[in-house]
Design an enzyme around this catalytic site. Structure first.
Site, PDB file in Angstrom:
ATOM      1  CB  ALA A  11      36.845  43.680 103.236  1.00 21.17           C
ATOM      2  N   GLY A  12      34.588  41.875 101.269  1.00 25.77           N
ATOM      3  CA  GLY A  12      34.123  41.582  99.924  1.00 25.77           C
ATOM      4  C   GLY A  12      33.330  42.604  99.351  1.00 25.77           C
ATOM      5  CB  VAL A  14      27.799  43.134 101.073  1.00 20.83           C
ATOM      6  CG1 VAL A  14      26.890  43.959 102.020  1.00 20.83           C
ATOM      7  CG2 VAL A  14      27.001  42.210 100.100  1.00 20.83           C
ATOM      8  CG  ASP A  34      38.082  39.691 103.997  1.00 23.12           C
ATOM      9  OD1 ASP A  34      37.014  40.028 103.662  1.00 23.12           O
ATOM     10  OD2 ASP A  34      38.517  38.588 103.832  1.00 23.12           O
ATOM     11  NE  ARG A  83      20.561  34.141  97.262  1.00 26.06           N
ATOM     12  CZ  ARG A  83      19.608  34.182  96.889  1.00 26.06           C
ATOM     13  NH1 ARG A  83      18.536  33.507  96.477  1.00 26.06           N
ATOM     14  NH2 ARG A  83      19.064  35.680  96.841  1.00 26.06           N
ATOM     15  NE  ARG A  89      18.629  36.404 100.198  1.00 29.94           N
ATOM     16  CZ  ARG A  89      17.376  36.643  99.635  1.00 29.94           C
ATOM     17  NH1 ARG A  89      16.359  35.697  99.294  1.00 29.94           N
ATOM     18  NH2 ARG A  89      17.580  37.822  98.697  1.00 29.94           N
ATOM     19  CG  ASN A  96      27.363  32.132 105.000  1.00 31.68           C
ATOM     20  OD1 ASN A  96      28.716  31.740 104.812  1.00 31.68           O
ATOM     21  ND2 ASN A  96      26.736  32.686 104.438  1.00 31.68           N
ATOM     22  NE  ARG A 152      17.118  43.350  95.560  1.00 28.74           N
ATOM     23  CZ  ARG A 152      18.035  42.234  96.197  1.00 28.74           C
ATOM     24  NH1 ARG A 152      17.229  41.454  97.051  1.00 28.74           N
ATOM     25  NH2 ARG A 152      19.263  42.316  96.171  1.00 28.74           N
ATOM     26  CG  HIS A 176      16.563  38.656 103.336  1.00 27.04           C
ATOM     27  ND1 HIS A 176      16.096  39.459 102.530  1.00 27.04           N
ATOM     28  CD2 HIS A 176      17.911  38.584 102.873  1.00 27.04           C
ATOM     29  CE1 HIS A 176      16.707  39.961 101.661  1.00 27.04           C
ATOM     30  NE2 HIS A 176      18.092  39.266 101.810  1.00 27.04           N
TER      31      HIS A 176
END
Ligand code: APR
Length: 309
Positions: A11-12, A14, A34, A83, A89, A96, A152, A176
């Site tokens: 629940a950060g 993003v 979270d 990051r 990444r 992760n 983007r 990505h």
């Protein structure tokens, strides 16, 4: 009729922003999970209290207990480290990997029929890991990357030409990361090929900016990475599934022979609908584009191999 249940793990920045976009679009009930105590509960309550002002309905639950995610239709996984300036990444790989292994194991116990949308980086590798652990069919495990990378590029084209973002369509394939493959040949402005509106050197400059788009924001924020556009991109994928929209969106999908690639997750145009990744769209790439895809696939393949599964 039952509303869709969308669980967002992490629940950060993003995750909370995903919950926000999902609420505004009334895509279903949202569970924010979270490990930090109180934080998802506070954000979910705060979001619910925005409902009367913005005029959206839905149940918003914040939790530290996976039981609350039971029976989810869609699980968005954002848990993990973002990051910091100077990091790629891939630098997030070890931390992760542990988090995703644990999170996916528990999530699928509670929601064996869910669609999983991965956000945690390195994206294609973490999506591969999620498929491996969940043992879900490939149609139900996908990663969000291409919608963001294309968004983007679309933003930069619209800024350069002074036209509405709504009129700019673009496609970005590949991993990505630094080897992503923006495809200017498939970029149009209200149907007009980009090459007719912009000189080649400017297109290349915008491609370069797109490749570094994530790092540009990390450098500005200093304490974390982008979240508004990543979350909006995730929610476009969630919407395509829960509303069965049959959108053609670039997603990280499991390939079995498409584009000459086998056994990796890789960014490709997909049809997203109620059955998840319903189809991978194969484009007739030219030699130059195929070479960029080869380079990108090699980088993704190397990262996936280091999972040592
Ligand atoms: N289970 C659940 N949540 C976890 C776990 C875990 N095991 N470990 C960490 N988290 C939570 C953190 O408590 C934090 O609230 O994940 C959340 C991550 O939020 P942020 O640090 O704000 O990171 P964010 O910017 O949201 O990025 C998340 O998405 O874009 C990618 O590279 C980015 O991998 C990163 C991820």
């Amino acid at each position: 009729m039952r509303r869709s249940k969308i669980s967002v793990i992490g629940a950060g920045n993003v995750g909370a922003t995903c919950a926000h976009w999902a609420a505004v679009k009334e895509l279903g009930d949202v569970v924010l999970f979270d490990i930090v105590e109180g934080m998802p509960q506070g954000k979910a309550l705060d979001l619910a209290e925005a409902g009367p002002v913005e005029g959206f309905d839905g149940a918003f639950v914040g939790t530290n207990d996976y039981k609350d995610t039971k029976g989810s239709d869609v699980i968005v996984i954002t848990s993990g480290m973002p990051r910091k300036p100077g990091m790629t990444r891939e630098d997030l790989f070890e931390a992760n990997k542990k988090i995703i292994t644990q999170v996916v194991t528990v999530c699928v116990e509670h929601s064996p029929d869910a669609y999983i949308i991965m956000v945690t980086n390195p994206l294609d590798t973490m999506t591969y890991l999620a498929k491996h652990i969940s043992k879900f069919p490939k149609q139900r495990v996908m990663g969000q990357a291409g919608v963001l990378d294309a968004a983007r590029f679309r933003t930069f084209v619209s800024m350069e030409l002074g036209v509405s973002v709504e009129d700019v369509q673009a496609l970005v394939m590949g991993g990505h990361g630094d080897t992503m493959v923006p495809l200017p040949r498939y970029c149009t402005v209200s149907g007009i090929p980009l090459q007719e509106l912009m000189p080649g050197d400017r297109i290349q400059a915008l491609i370069d900016r797109t490749r570094d788009g994530g790092a540009e924001i990390v450098k500005l924020l200093k304490t974390g990475s982008a979240y508004y556009a990543p979350a909006a991109s995730v929610i476009q994928m969630v919407e395509a599934i829960v509303r069965d929209k049959k959108r053609i969106l670039p997603c990280s999908a499991y390939l079995e022979g498409e584009y000459g690639l086998d056994g990796i997750y890789f960014g490709v145009p997909c049809r997203l609908g109620k059955d998840g990744v319903e189809k991978v769209v194969e484009l007739a790439l030219n030699e130059e584009e195929r070479e960029l895809v080869r380079v990108s696939a090699a980088a993704v393949g190397k990262s996936i191999a280091s999972l040592k599964l």
